[in-house]
Scaffold this motif. Structure first.
Motif, PDB file in Angstrom:
ATOM      1  N   ILE A   1       0.844  -1.202   0.000  1.00  0.00           N
ATOM      2  CA  ILE A   1       0.000   0.000   0.000  1.00  0.00           C
ATOM      3  C   ILE A   1       0.877   1.250   0.000  1.00  0.00           C
ATOM      4  N   GLY A   2       1.947   1.229   0.792  1.00  0.00           N
ATOM      5  CA  GLY A   2       2.856   2.378   0.822  1.00  0.00           C
ATOM      6  C   GLY A   2       3.477   2.633  -0.535  1.00  0.00           C
TER       7      GLY A   2
ATOM      8  N   GLN B   1       1.366   6.594  -6.845  1.00  0.00           N
ATOM      9  CA  GLN B   1       0.277   7.477  -7.257  1.00  0.00           C
ATOM     10  C   GLN B   1       0.674   8.943  -7.162  1.00  0.00           C
ATOM     11  N   LEU B   2       1.565   9.266  -6.239  1.00  0.00           N
ATOM     12  CA  LEU B   2       2.004  10.654  -6.079  1.00  0.00           C
ATOM     13  C   LEU B   2       3.146  11.020  -7.021  1.00  0.00           C
TER      14      LEU B   2
ATOM     15  N   VAL C   1       1.414   6.042 -13.471  1.00  0.00           N
ATOM     16  CA  VAL C   1       0.315   5.728 -12.553  1.00  0.00           C
ATOM     17  C   VAL C   1      -0.737   6.841 -12.626  1.00  0.00           C
ATOM     18  N   ALA C   2      -0.299   8.070 -12.761  1.00  0.00           N
ATOM     19  CA  ALA C   2      -1.245   9.184 -12.931  1.00  0.00           C
ATOM     20  C   ALA C   2      -2.045   8.992 -14.228  1.00  0.00           C
ATOM     21  N   GLU C   3      -1.387   8.510 -15.264  1.00  0.00           N
ATOM     22  CA  GLU C   3      -2.083   8.244 -16.530  1.00  0.00           C
ATOM     23  C   GLU C   3      -3.122   7.132 -16.357  1.00  0.00           C
ATOM     24  N   MET C   4      -2.807   6.151 -15.531  1.00  0.00           N
ATOM     25  CA  MET C   4      -3.764   5.066 -15.291  1.00  0.00           C
ATOM     26  C   MET C   4      -5.023   5.593 -14.601  1.00  0.00           C
TER      27      MET C   4
ATOM     28  N   VAL D   1      -4.407  12.092  -5.521  1.00  0.00           N
ATOM     29  CA  VAL D   1      -3.652  12.669  -4.409  1.00  0.00           C
ATOM     30  C   VAL D   1      -4.354  12.374  -3.083  1.00  0.00           C
ATOM     31  N   GLU D   2      -5.652  12.586  -3.024  1.00  0.00           N
ATOM     32  CA  GLU D   2      -6.407  12.295  -1.799  1.00  0.00           C
ATOM     33  C   GLU D   2      -6.294  10.828  -1.410  1.00  0.00           C
ATOM     34  N   LEU D   3      -6.416   9.956  -2.386  1.00  0.00           N
ATOM     35  CA  LEU D   3      -6.345   8.524  -2.128  1.00  0.00           C
ATOM     36  C   LEU D   3      -4.964   8.134  -1.597  1.00  0.00           C
TER      37      LEU D   3
END
Length: 150
Positions: free
Chosen positions: A45-46, A52-53, A58-61, A73-75
């Motif tokens: 998870i970390g 994600q950050l 990953v941002a594209e996904m 970002v919130e997630l």
């Protein structure tokens, strides 16, 4: 001969375990299993929170899945908070909420991947993390149900 005159006392008989009493003494195996699985889960998870950050693919996904950028970002921050709650000595209800949040997040990730037609090479990461989450929760519940000293 009278037991009291000799200074001996009669111990009360120990109650037998009832068939419905499923509580068992806490074994080292349960404790070790919990920490191994929970550490792997928290690392997974970390890493996803970090990815994600920081990782553009990953941002594209997230865009591919139809989520807005702020949600990513919130997630990520919610995942990091959940990891802290799982690893820190906090009250049981907070850990319960963290596990619930992770279960909802991972289930939603699988649904999102299925909805856009992604194959197992994409959604298997979320599925494997979900399995780790479930096993960690199972061990945690076992630890909650068993006495510390036995």
């Amino acid at each position: 001969m009278n037991m009291q005159s000799t200074g001996q006392t009669i111990a009360a008989p120990r109650p037998a375990l009832l068939p419905t009493d499923l509580s068992m003494p806490r074994s080292k195996g349960i404790v070790v299993g919990f920490w191994i699985v929970t550490a792997l889960f928290c690392l997974q998870i970390g890493f996803t929170a970090y990815a994600q950050l920081r990782l553009p693919q990953v941002a594209e996904m997230f865009t591919h899945l139809g989520f807005p950028d702020y949600f990513r970002v919130e997630l990520s921050w919610a995942k990091l908070l959940g990891v802290v709650l799982l690893l820190a000595p906090v009250p049981a209800p907070l850990k319960e909420w963290a596990y619930a949040g992770f279960a909802i997040t991972l289930g939603s990730a699988l649904i999102a991947h299925f909805a856009v037609g992604d194959g197992p090479e994409v959604w298997s990461w979320a599925a494997a993390t979900g399995v780790l989450c479930g096993v960690s929760y199972f061990f945690w519940r076992r630890l909650q149900a068993t006495p510390v000293s036995a």
